[in-house]
Design an enzyme around this catalytic site. Sequence first.
Site, mmCIF file in Angstrom:
data_model
loop_
_atom_site.group_PDB
_atom_site.id
_atom_site.type_symbol
_atom_site.label_atom_id
_atom_site.label_comp_id
_atom_site.label_asym_id
_atom_site.label_seq_id
_atom_site.Cartn_x
_atom_site.Cartn_y
_atom_site.Cartn_z
ATOM 1 N N LYS A 18 0.844 -1.194 0.000
ATOM 2 C CA LYS A 18 0.000 0.000 0.000
ATOM 3 C C LYS A 18 0.879 1.243 0.000
ATOM 4 O O LYS A 18 2.030 1.222 0.411
ATOM 5 C CB LYS A 18 -0.901 0.013 1.240
ATOM 6 C CG LYS A 18 -1.863 -1.159 1.309
ATOM 7 C CD LYS A 18 -2.943 -1.024 0.280
ATOM 8 C CE LYS A 18 -3.949 -2.149 0.405
ATOM 9 N NZ LYS A 18 -4.799 -2.253 -0.754
ATOM 10 N N CYS A 19 0.283 2.362 -0.438
ATOM 11 C CA CYS A 19 0.957 3.653 -0.450
ATOM 12 C C CYS A 19 1.528 3.936 0.945
ATOM 13 O O CYS A 19 0.852 3.666 1.928
ATOM 14 C CB CYS A 19 -0.054 4.726 -0.844
ATOM 15 S SG CYS A 19 0.640 6.368 -0.933
ATOM 16 N N PRO A 20 2.735 4.417 1.056
ATOM 17 C CA PRO A 20 3.619 4.924 -0.006
ATOM 18 C C PRO A 20 4.663 3.919 -0.474
ATOM 19 O O PRO A 20 5.575 4.298 -1.194
ATOM 20 C CB PRO A 20 4.299 6.096 0.699
ATOM 21 C CG PRO A 20 4.496 5.604 2.093
ATOM 22 C CD PRO A 20 3.252 4.771 2.386
ATOM 23 N N ASP A 45 -2.327 -1.739 -5.415
ATOM 24 C CA ASP A 45 -3.010 -0.683 -4.658
ATOM 25 C C ASP A 45 -3.853 0.146 -5.634
ATOM 26 O O ASP A 45 -3.314 0.701 -6.588
ATOM 27 C CB ASP A 45 -1.975 0.195 -3.956
ATOM 28 C CG ASP A 45 -2.584 1.290 -3.098
ATOM 29 O OD1 ASP A 45 -3.818 1.474 -3.139
ATOM 30 O OD2 ASP A 45 -1.829 1.968 -2.389
#
Length: 81
Positions: A18-20, A45
């Site tokens: 997932k981000c980042p 994502d």
Amino acid sequence: MNTSDPAFVMEVDASGLKCPLPILRAKKALAQMQANEVLRVVTTDPGAIRDFEAFARQTGNTLLLQRDEGECCVHYLRRRA
């Protein structure tokens, strides 16, 4: 991979991250590459498309192609000169 996809010299599999984290992995890979070389990044994502568009604008790297492949998305970045 489609035959029309850009040729790339390095690939980052950021599936499941997932981000980042996908952006951070791409940034690390780009730092190891030469100017104008292409990086292929695979992500899962859903926000990665927007994230990579913003990353390219902010860093000066060129976003050559983004393709949604259902469960994953593929991004091609050309390292800035």
